[in-house]
Design a protein around this motif. Structure first.
Motif, PDB file in Angstrom:
ATOM      1  N   ASP A   1     -25.678 -92.732 -54.639  1.00 46.40           N
ATOM      2  CA  ASP A   1     -26.974 -93.233 -54.191  1.00 46.40           C
ATOM      3  C   ASP A   1     -28.052 -92.483 -54.958  1.00 46.40           C
ATOM      4  O   ASP A   1     -28.302 -91.309 -54.702  1.00 46.40           O
ATOM      5  CB  ASP A   1     -27.121 -93.012 -52.681  1.00 46.40           C
ATOM      6  N   SER A   2     -28.681 -93.152 -55.911  1.00 51.12           N
ATOM      7  CA  SER A   2     -29.681 -92.490 -56.753  1.00 51.12           C
ATOM      8  C   SER A   2     -30.969 -92.180 -55.994  1.00 51.12           C
ATOM      9  O   SER A   2     -31.824 -91.467 -56.502  1.00 51.12           O
ATOM     10  CB  SER A   2     -29.994 -93.348 -57.980  1.00 51.12           C
ATOM     11  N   ALA A   3     -31.101 -92.694 -54.780  1.00 52.16           N
ATOM     12  CA  ALA A   3     -32.295 -92.449 -53.964  1.00 52.16           C
ATOM     13  C   ALA A   3     -32.001 -91.498 -52.809  1.00 52.16           C
ATOM     14  O   ALA A   3     -32.799 -91.371 -51.891  1.00 52.16           O
ATOM     15  CB  ALA A   3     -32.848 -93.770 -53.438  1.00 52.16           C
ATOM     16  N   SER A   4     -30.852 -90.838 -52.845  1.00 54.22           N
ATOM     17  CA  SER A   4     -30.462 -89.978 -51.720  1.00 54.22           C
ATOM     18  C   SER A   4     -31.220 -88.653 -51.734  1.00 54.22           C
ATOM     19  O   SER A   4     -31.889 -88.301 -52.709  1.00 54.22           O
ATOM     20  CB  SER A   4     -28.961 -89.723 -51.737  1.00 54.22           C
ATOM     21  N   SER A   5     -31.045 -87.896 -50.662  1.00 53.92           N
ATOM     22  CA  SER A   5     -31.683 -86.584 -50.537  1.00 53.92           C
ATOM     23  C   SER A   5     -31.061 -85.617 -51.541  1.00 53.92           C
ATOM     24  O   SER A   5     -29.971 -85.867 -52.075  1.00 53.92           O
ATOM     25  CB  SER A   5     -31.489 -86.054 -49.120  1.00 53.92           C
ATOM     26  N   GLU A   6     -31.726 -84.510 -51.763  1.00 53.25           N
ATOM     27  CA  GLU A   6     -31.202 -83.482 -52.675  1.00 53.25           C
ATOM     28  C   GLU A   6     -29.831 -82.988 -52.220  1.00 53.25           C
ATOM     29  O   GLU A   6     -28.940 -82.786 -53.034  1.00 53.25           O
ATOM     30  CB  GLU A   6     -32.174 -82.305 -52.777  1.00 53.25           C
ATOM     31  N   GLY A   7     -29.676 -82.806 -50.907  1.00 53.62           N
ATOM     32  CA  GLY A   7     -28.395 -82.329 -50.372  1.00 53.62           C
ATOM     33  C   GLY A   7     -27.264 -83.305 -50.642  1.00 53.62           C
ATOM     34  O   GLY A   7     -26.171 -82.903 -51.079  1.00 53.62           O
ATOM     35  N   ASP A   8     -27.509 -84.596 -50.389  1.00 58.71           N
ATOM     36  CA  ASP A   8     -26.480 -85.612 -50.644  1.00 58.71           C
ATOM     37  C   ASP A   8     -26.206 -85.754 -52.139  1.00 58.71           C
ATOM     38  O   ASP A   8     -25.056 -85.964 -52.555  1.00 58.71           O
ATOM     39  CB  ASP A   8     -26.894 -86.957 -50.057  1.00 58.71           C
ATOM     40  N   LEU A   9     -27.242 -85.628 -52.937  1.00 58.32           N
ATOM     41  CA  LEU A   9     -27.064 -85.721 -54.384  1.00 58.32           C
ATOM     42  C   LEU A   9     -26.216 -84.554 -54.902  1.00 58.32           C
ATOM     43  O   LEU A   9     -25.352 -84.739 -55.762  1.00 58.32           O
ATOM     44  CB  LEU A   9     -28.426 -85.752 -55.083  1.00 58.32           C
ATOM     45  N   GLU A  10     -26.433 -83.389 -54.335  1.00 60.64           N
ATOM     46  CA  GLU A  10     -25.637 -82.223 -54.729  1.00 60.64           C
ATOM     47  C   GLU A  10     -24.178 -82.405 -54.309  1.00 60.64           C
ATOM     48  O   GLU A  10     -23.257 -82.053 -55.063  1.00 60.64           O
ATOM     49  CB  GLU A  10     -26.219 -80.944 -54.114  1.00 60.64           C
ATOM     50  N   THR A  11     -23.957 -82.966 -53.131  1.00 64.36           N
ATOM     51  CA  THR A  11     -22.582 -83.233 -52.680  1.00 64.36           C
ATOM     52  C   THR A  11     -21.919 -84.261 -53.599  1.00 64.36           C
ATOM     53  O   THR A  11     -20.758 -84.093 -53.993  1.00 64.36           O
ATOM     54  CB  THR A  11     -22.577 -83.743 -51.220  1.00 64.36           C
ATOM     55  N   ALA A  12     -22.653 -85.307 -53.954  1.00 62.36           N
ATOM     56  CA  ALA A  12     -22.122 -86.324 -54.865  1.00 62.36           C
ATOM     57  C   ALA A  12     -21.803 -85.698 -56.226  1.00 62.36           C
ATOM     58  O   ALA A  12     -20.771 -86.012 -56.835  1.00 62.36           O
ATOM     59  CB  ALA A  12     -23.113 -87.470 -55.016  1.00 62.36           C
ATOM     60  N   ARG A  13     -22.672 -84.822 -56.693  1.00 62.59           N
ATOM     61  CA  ARG A  13     -22.451 -84.130 -57.968  1.00 62.59           C
ATOM     62  C   ARG A  13     -21.147 -83.326 -57.913  1.00 62.59           C
ATOM     63  O   ARG A  13     -20.319 -83.386 -58.832  1.00 62.59           O
ATOM     64  CB  ARG A  13     -23.634 -83.206 -58.256  1.00 62.59           C
ATOM     65  N   SER A  14     -20.955 -82.596 -56.837  1.00 61.56           N
ATOM     66  CA  SER A  14     -19.748 -81.791 -56.668  1.00 61.56           C
ATOM     67  C   SER A  14     -18.496 -82.669 -56.644  1.00 61.56           C
ATOM     68  O   SER A  14     -17.482 -82.351 -57.281  1.00 61.56           O
ATOM     69  CB  SER A  14     -19.855 -80.980 -55.378  1.00 61.56           C
TER      70      SER A  14
ATOM     71  N   GLN B   1     -31.217 -98.575 -57.108  1.00 59.58           N
ATOM     72  CA  GLN B   1     -32.306 -98.456 -58.059  1.00 59.58           C
ATOM     73  C   GLN B   1     -33.565 -99.206 -57.614  1.00 59.58           C
ATOM     74  O   GLN B   1     -34.632 -98.973 -58.146  1.00 59.58           O
ATOM     75  CB  GLN B   1     -31.869 -98.972 -59.441  1.00 59.58           C
ATOM     76  N   ASP B   2     -33.413-100.075 -56.623  1.00 60.31           N
ATOM     77  CA  ASP B   2     -34.555-100.832 -56.129  1.00 60.31           C
ATOM     78  C   ASP B   2     -35.389-100.044 -55.117  1.00 60.31           C
ATOM     79  O   ASP B   2     -36.446-100.500 -54.695  1.00 60.31           O
ATOM     80  CB  ASP B   2     -34.098-102.153 -55.521  1.00 60.31           C
ATOM     81  N   LYS B   3     -34.935 -98.845 -54.758  1.00 61.45           N
ATOM     82  CA  LYS B   3     -35.682 -98.018 -53.798  1.00 61.45           C
ATOM     83  C   LYS B   3     -36.701 -97.152 -54.538  1.00 61.45           C
ATOM     84  O   LYS B   3     -36.448 -96.718 -55.667  1.00 61.45           O
ATOM     85  CB  LYS B   3     -34.727 -97.135 -52.990  1.00 61.45           C
ATOM     86  N   PRO B   4     -37.840 -96.889 -53.906  1.00 58.07           N
ATOM     87  CA  PRO B   4     -38.888 -96.101 -54.572  1.00 58.07           C
ATOM     88  C   PRO B   4     -38.449 -94.697 -54.993  1.00 58.07           C
ATOM     89  O   PRO B   4     -38.898 -94.192 -56.009  1.00 58.07           O
ATOM     90  CB  PRO B   4     -40.008 -96.007 -53.522  1.00 58.07           C
ATOM     91  N   ALA B   5     -37.574 -94.059 -54.243  1.00 57.47           N
ATOM     92  CA  ALA B   5     -37.153 -92.690 -54.542  1.00 57.47           C
ATOM     93  C   ALA B   5     -35.993 -92.611 -55.539  1.00 57.47           C
ATOM     94  O   ALA B   5     -35.476 -91.517 -55.804  1.00 57.47           O
ATOM     95  CB  ALA B   5     -36.769 -91.980 -53.245  1.00 57.47           C
ATOM     96  N   ALA B   6     -35.588 -93.741 -56.081  1.00 60.36           N
ATOM     97  CA  ALA B   6     -34.421 -93.773 -56.977  1.00 60.36           C
ATOM     98  C   ALA B   6     -34.676 -92.961 -58.243  1.00 60.36           C
ATOM     99  O   ALA B   6     -35.756 -93.004 -58.822  1.00 60.36           O
ATOM    100  CB  ALA B   6     -34.079 -95.209 -57.336  1.00 60.36           C
ATOM    101  N   ARG B   7     -33.668 -92.236 -58.652  1.00 64.19           N
ATOM    102  CA  ARG B   7     -33.730 -91.472 -59.897  1.00 64.19           C
ATOM    103  C   ARG B   7     -33.210 -92.359 -61.030  1.00 64.19           C
ATOM    104  O   ARG B   7     -32.250 -93.104 -60.850  1.00 64.19           O
ATOM    105  CB  ARG B   7     -32.884 -90.203 -59.778  1.00 64.19           C
ATOM    106  N   SER B   8     -33.802 -92.237 -62.178  1.00 68.75           N
ATOM    107  CA  SER B   8     -33.377 -93.039 -63.331  1.00 68.75           C
ATOM    108  C   SER B   8     -32.004 -92.570 -63.800  1.00 68.75           C
ATOM    109  O   SER B   8     -31.533 -91.487 -63.435  1.00 68.75           O
ATOM    110  CB  SER B   8     -34.382 -92.886 -64.470  1.00 68.75           C
TER     111      SER B   8
END
Length: 191
Positions: free
Chosen positions: A95-108, A131-138
């Motif tokens: 989820d490219s628009a997830s929170s920092e914590g979830d993004l870190e878990t996904a990274r791991s 990607q259609d969400k405003p907080a999405a990372r490229s």
């Protein structure tokens, strides 16, 4: 008499038409079956809420309105490796628009998958969903955050941004994965 001639002409033209249709049918359809497309066993992994089920349903032309989120998926993450055996490729959805914590878990989890003995030689399709969400990372931001260049050097992988509303981009993503799988098959055949 004109009626008979018209009837005969109609029968003749129908016979010619039938012949033309049969000829066209044979020309188009009787050259043999199309070549068989290879089938691949893929494993699709990602955190809860990343969009795995929704994206796959969209590819199958199912309505996303009827998709029910998979419950309890966080508890089975430790069992993911049981699904790896026999896989020929990996789809990792984040989820490219997830929170920092979830993004870190996904990274791991992605790092673990890229280094897993059963997956480390397989092609990876990494989908940066939502990607259609405003907080999405490229895709570039995700690539940098996940440190994909240094981590996956030498591996076959592609990172693609996607959303449910862009089916064409989603199909293009899977086309890229198929190219990676076919390249791997060609290299295996050369050995």
């Amino acid at each position: 008499m004109d009626y008979l001639r018209m009837s005969e002409c109609l029968q003749i033209s129908l016979a010619v038409c039938r012949l033309g249709i049969c000829t066209c049918f044979r020309a188009l359809c009787c050259k043999g079956p199309p070549p068989a497309r290879p089938e691949y066993d893929l494993v699709c992994i990602g955190l809860t809420g990343s969009g795995k089920t929704s994206l796959l349903s969209q590819l199958c032309s199912e309505s996303p309105e009827h998709v029910v989120s998979t419950t309890g998926a966080d508890h089975i993450r430790k069992y993911w490796s049981r699904y790896y055996q026999g896989s020929q490729g990996v789809i990792f959805v984040l989820d490219s628009a997830s929170s920092e914590g979830d993004l870190e878990t996904a990274r791991s989890e992605l790092h673990s998958a890229l280094q897993h003995p059963q997956l480390c030689t397989l092609p990876f399709l990494i989908l940066a969903s939502h990607q259609d969400k405003p907080a999405a990372r490229s895709a570039q931001e995700v690539k940098k955050y996940f440190e994909l260049e240094p981590l996956a050097r030498g591996q076959r992988w592609t990172l693609q941004p996607c959303s449910l509303g862009d089916v064409a981009a989603l199909k293009d993503s899977f086309s890229r994965l198929i190219q990676l799988l076919e390249e791997k098959d060609r290299e295996a055949a050369r050995m």
